[in-house]
Motif scaffolding. Structure first.
Motif, short mmCIF file in Angstrom:
data_model
loop_
_atom_site.label_atom_id
_atom_site.label_comp_id
_atom_site.label_asym_id
_atom_site.label_seq_id
_atom_site.Cartn_x
_atom_site.Cartn_y
_atom_site.Cartn_z
N TYR A 31 0.71 -1.40 0.15
CA TYR A 31 0.26 0.03 -0.19
C TYR A 31 0.79 1.22 -0.16
O TYR A 31 0.15 2.39 -0.19
N ASP A 52 -5.27 -2.12 5.32
CA ASP A 52 -5.72 -3.52 5.38
C ASP A 52 -7.26 -3.57 5.85
O ASP A 52 -7.82 -4.64 5.49
N GLN A 61 -8.39 -0.15 -2.38
CA GLN A 61 -7.15 0.04 -1.95
C GLN A 61 -6.77 1.54 -2.21
O GLN A 61 -6.86 1.95 -3.42
#
Length: 170
Positions: A31, A52, A61
């Motif tokens: 990420y 997460d 995301q």
């Protein structure tokens, strides 16, 4: 005439032979990738742990990448290539979002997945970026800008996908 044609041919060969700057590959954190070395560990942790939660809830995301430069490649092209190479977001919902900072180029670019085109369009995101990233980016305080804009974008993405995930939980 033959010399001109030969010259053009040689120039074309050289242009094809010079590879574009390779797009960076994700690390284990996925990420966030801070190749430019401008983010604090706490900011990186916030990005990873918040994502997460969001990804577990709805597959969305919000990826942050910093590089020193995109080289001779346009930042927009670099961002598209990076977004697709990494496979950001859920492949069916296409709900990924990329924030790319090219520090030495003094440029940044954000790219929502096609599933976020309406809710995260440039017209809706630009005011957030202008308020929460731009002043810090211009001042060279990249970490502060990324932290502030990430929180705003994360909140928006969580609302869009119906997730109750928060940055504070991350």
């Amino acid at each position: 005439m033959k010399k001109v044609a030969l010259g053009v041919f040689v120039c074309l060969l050289l242009a094809v032979a010079v590879p574009a700057l390779a797009v960076v590959s994700p690390n284990d954190d996925f990420y966030v990738l801070d190749q430019a070395g401008v983010l604090e560990e706490e900011t990186e942790g916030m990005i990873v742990f918040s994502n997460d939660l969001l990804s577990a809830d709805c597959g969305a995301q919000l990826v942050v990448v910093t590089v020193k430069s995109t080289g001779s490649e346009d930042i927009e092209d670099y961002a598209y290539e990076l977004f697709n190479k990494w496979g950001i977001g859920d492949s069916k919902a296409e709900n990924g979002f990329l924030l790319l900072l090219a520090i030495d180029d003094e440029d940044y670019y954000y790219l929502p997945g096609t599933g976020l085109d309406y809710d995260m369009s440039a017209g809706r995101i630009r005011p957030i970026v202008d308020e929460y990233l731009e002043p810090y980016f211009a001042a060279g305080d990249y970490d502060q800008g990324v932290e502030k804009v990430f929180k705003q974008l994360f909140e928006k993405m969580a609302a869009i996908c119906g997730s109750d995930a928060t940055v504070e939980q991350g």
